[in-house]
Design a protein around this motif. Sequence first.
Motif, short mmCIF file in Angstrom:
data_model
loop_
_atom_site.label_atom_id
_atom_site.label_comp_id
_atom_site.label_asym_id
_atom_site.label_seq_id
_atom_site.Cartn_x
_atom_site.Cartn_y
_atom_site.Cartn_z
N MET A 1 0.97 -0.96 0.03
CA MET A 1 -0.05 0.11 -0.23
C MET A 1 0.70 1.38 -0.07
SD MET A 1 -0.98 2.59 2.24
CE MET A 1 -0.71 1.82 3.77
N LEU A 2 1.94 1.34 0.87
CA LEU A 2 2.82 2.48 0.84
C LEU A 2 3.46 2.62 -0.49
CD1 LEU A 2 4.57 2.02 4.41
CD2 LEU A 2 2.59 3.54 3.69
N GLY A 3 3.89 1.62 -1.24
CA GLY A 3 4.37 1.64 -2.56
C GLY A 3 3.31 2.25 -3.53
N TYR A 4 2.25 1.62 -3.43
CA TYR A 4 1.04 2.41 -4.25
C TYR A 4 0.81 3.94 -4.05
CZ TYR A 4 -2.91 1.28 -7.45
OH TYR A 4 -3.74 1.30 -8.55
N ALA A 5 0.92 4.30 -2.62
CA ALA A 5 0.90 5.78 -2.46
C ALA A 5 1.94 6.58 -2.81
CB ALA A 5 0.52 5.67 -0.86
#
Length: 320
Positions: free
Chosen positions: A65-69
């Motif tokens: 999720m952090l990578g997507y954000a």
Amino acid sequence: LVGGASGVAAGLTAGLTAGPDADLVGDSAKGGGESEGEGESAEVKPSMAEEVEVCLSRPLFVVSMLGYAAYSGGIVGFSTFGPQFVMGLGYVDKEYQASIVFGGTMAAAGLLGTPLGGLLIDWCLDRRRKASKPSTAGGGGSLDSFDSFGGFLVASALSGGLNAMGVVIVSASLLAQEALPFFLLFGCAGLFFFSTTAAMNLAVLESVPSENRSFAIAFSTLLMHAFGDVPSPVVVGTLKDLLAPHCTPENADDTDDDLVKIPEGCQDEQGQLRAVVSFIVLWTAFSPACYLVAYLLARRRVTAWCKIKKSPELLANQEI
């Protein structure tokens, strides 16, 4: 919108066709497996709080999720201030030309990159399934024969690799002194960026149990906006106003709203303006770093389980 919808559709298709063996965490429910005989308990739907706990308790979901954000924040940062950047750096003189050329470049990259990324991840997953069948039949304990983690490993590897290529190419575009090389490099970088949408959605799907996948997609979208494309324009705009205040377009003629140009003082602040663009690149570079961590974490856990259990088939319904 087209790129995002296509990416979600491709990710859902890949996740649903991967089969039970491709579930990274198995078919166990939120904290433990349920037997097939427990029909009544299986019908009980988890609460929202339980769904949130399931997602946040899994490091692979959090890191993905952090990578997507980070990816979303970088893309929105470029798209929001892109026309101002190309005008301030001297590639285009007029605002409407900057908007058309920059927006057209991004749109073309999205229309081509999104479906190509979906086809690429389908091809990679198909190759992995075919390659794992002979080894699995022989009962070996190697990582290559264990396909229960194939979906997440492939998705995280593609997400990190394609995003990393995009970061490298967009960094090279900052060195361009002419408009044509800049837009060609930037369009190529966008092609790599947008081709990751299917892989990133599949990584989210494969990081949680199958019962929680629909909520995980919705929850990750909320967190992606909260940590990505919502704060990104505010941070980038503030930084631009501090470092390059004269690189904001203004009306050259009060009687003609179409004559919007960059003030002459911006020429002395082009170095600072490139620093702002470099900040967006660094923001986006956090995405492949996160997916690299997720890939290494998943691979280490698979290797550990294979060594302990000796046979990867025993791990099909285990929670990692």
